[in-house]
Design an enzyme around this catalytic site. Sequence first.
Site, mmCIF file in Angstrom:
data_model
loop_
_atom_site.group_PDB
_atom_site.id
_atom_site.type_symbol
_atom_site.label_atom_id
_atom_site.label_comp_id
_atom_site.label_asym_id
_atom_site.label_seq_id
_atom_site.Cartn_x
_atom_site.Cartn_y
_atom_site.Cartn_z
ATOM 1 N N ARG A 102 23.109 44.656 62.739
ATOM 2 C CA ARG A 102 24.430 44.704 63.367
ATOM 3 C C ARG A 102 24.370 45.302 64.756
ATOM 4 N NH1 ARG A 102 27.693 44.853 58.279
ATOM 5 N NH2 ARG A 102 29.840 45.091 58.849
ATOM 6 N N ARG A 121 41.855 40.047 50.049
ATOM 7 C CA ARG A 121 40.559 40.157 49.348
ATOM 8 C C ARG A 121 40.650 41.100 48.157
ATOM 9 N NH1 ARG A 121 35.127 41.524 52.447
ATOM 10 N NH2 ARG A 121 36.305 43.318 53.196
ATOM 11 N N ARG A 132 39.250 46.974 48.721
ATOM 12 C CA ARG A 132 38.293 47.861 49.388
ATOM 13 C C ARG A 132 39.022 48.866 50.271
ATOM 14 N NH1 ARG A 132 33.382 44.466 51.903
ATOM 15 N NH2 ARG A 132 33.917 45.766 53.693
ATOM 16 N N ARG A 160 37.066 47.854 62.801
ATOM 17 C CA ARG A 160 35.852 47.081 62.433
ATOM 18 C C ARG A 160 35.698 45.883 63.365
ATOM 19 N NH1 ARG A 160 37.426 46.006 56.500
ATOM 20 N NH2 ARG A 160 35.564 44.704 56.382
ATOM 21 N N LYS A 172 30.813 36.192 55.114
ATOM 22 C CA LYS A 172 29.363 36.366 54.982
ATOM 23 C C LYS A 172 28.974 36.599 53.514
ATOM 24 C CE LYS A 172 29.318 40.012 57.665
ATOM 25 N NZ LYS A 172 30.754 40.157 58.000
#
Length: 210
Positions: free
Chosen positions: A88, A123, A156, A167, A13
Amino acid sequence: MRIIMLGPPGAGKGTQAEALTKKLDIPAISTGDMLRDAVSRETAIGLKAKSFMDAGQLVPDDIIIGIVSERLSNPDCANGYILDGVPRTLVQAEALDQQAVAIDVVLSIEISDEEILERLGGRRACPNCNAIFHITSKPPKEEGICDECGTELIIRQDDNPETIKNRLDTYHKETKPLKEYYESKGLLKTVDNVPGVEETTAAVFKVLGI
Ligand code: AP5
């Protein structure tokens, strides 16, 4: 154009919001980035949000609705925006409806749970300008350094296997039902997150007709 980006954690996203913001010259509004900024500055909102984020749970709706409605009143939103990671929950979606926020399109990025683990494991994120990289699929020009602003990249805090699993569970339980909500309004478009950031961007632009 007012766009909502839907999709599980790590679907891409933020990466596609970055591409859309350059193409359309409208701001990308990421609640995740806003919350991480609040956490690092230890503001009242940051202090409330931190434990939820660390656990891979959603931050309470009232906090999100407050920061988003304030952000949308900024003049840079007058010609459109990309909502990345919000709404969300059904409560957040209904709050946008109640504020008469007219959404043009809801873009759902589709990806399997197995692929997400690989994506998030590699990431790297810029804590200064929020640019997003990946060690193999989108490496920075200089290892560990942000191409955009030269800041040292970080992993992160919520990109660890246990939090990723939480998540994902949260996404399936609380956010995925929004696909039906927006489909019933005739706003939902889906894009497969095909391998390769640029290929996915091309698919996104095609679906949006831009
Ligand atoms: P948030 O920051 O929104 O995290 P998320 O939804 O879990 O999404 P991510 O940012 O992890 O992933 P992404 O889909 O943007 O993927 P990316 O582009 O980085 O939220 C964090 C937390 O804040 C939440 O858990 C919650 O606690 C709280 N929160 C935020 N909003 C909230 C809300 N509205 N309500 C309540 N709580 C809220 O891509 C991932 C990786 O893959 C990158 O390395 C990228 O380079 C790579 N990649 C992307 N596309 C491709 C491709 N096509 N091929 C190969 N690699 C690719």
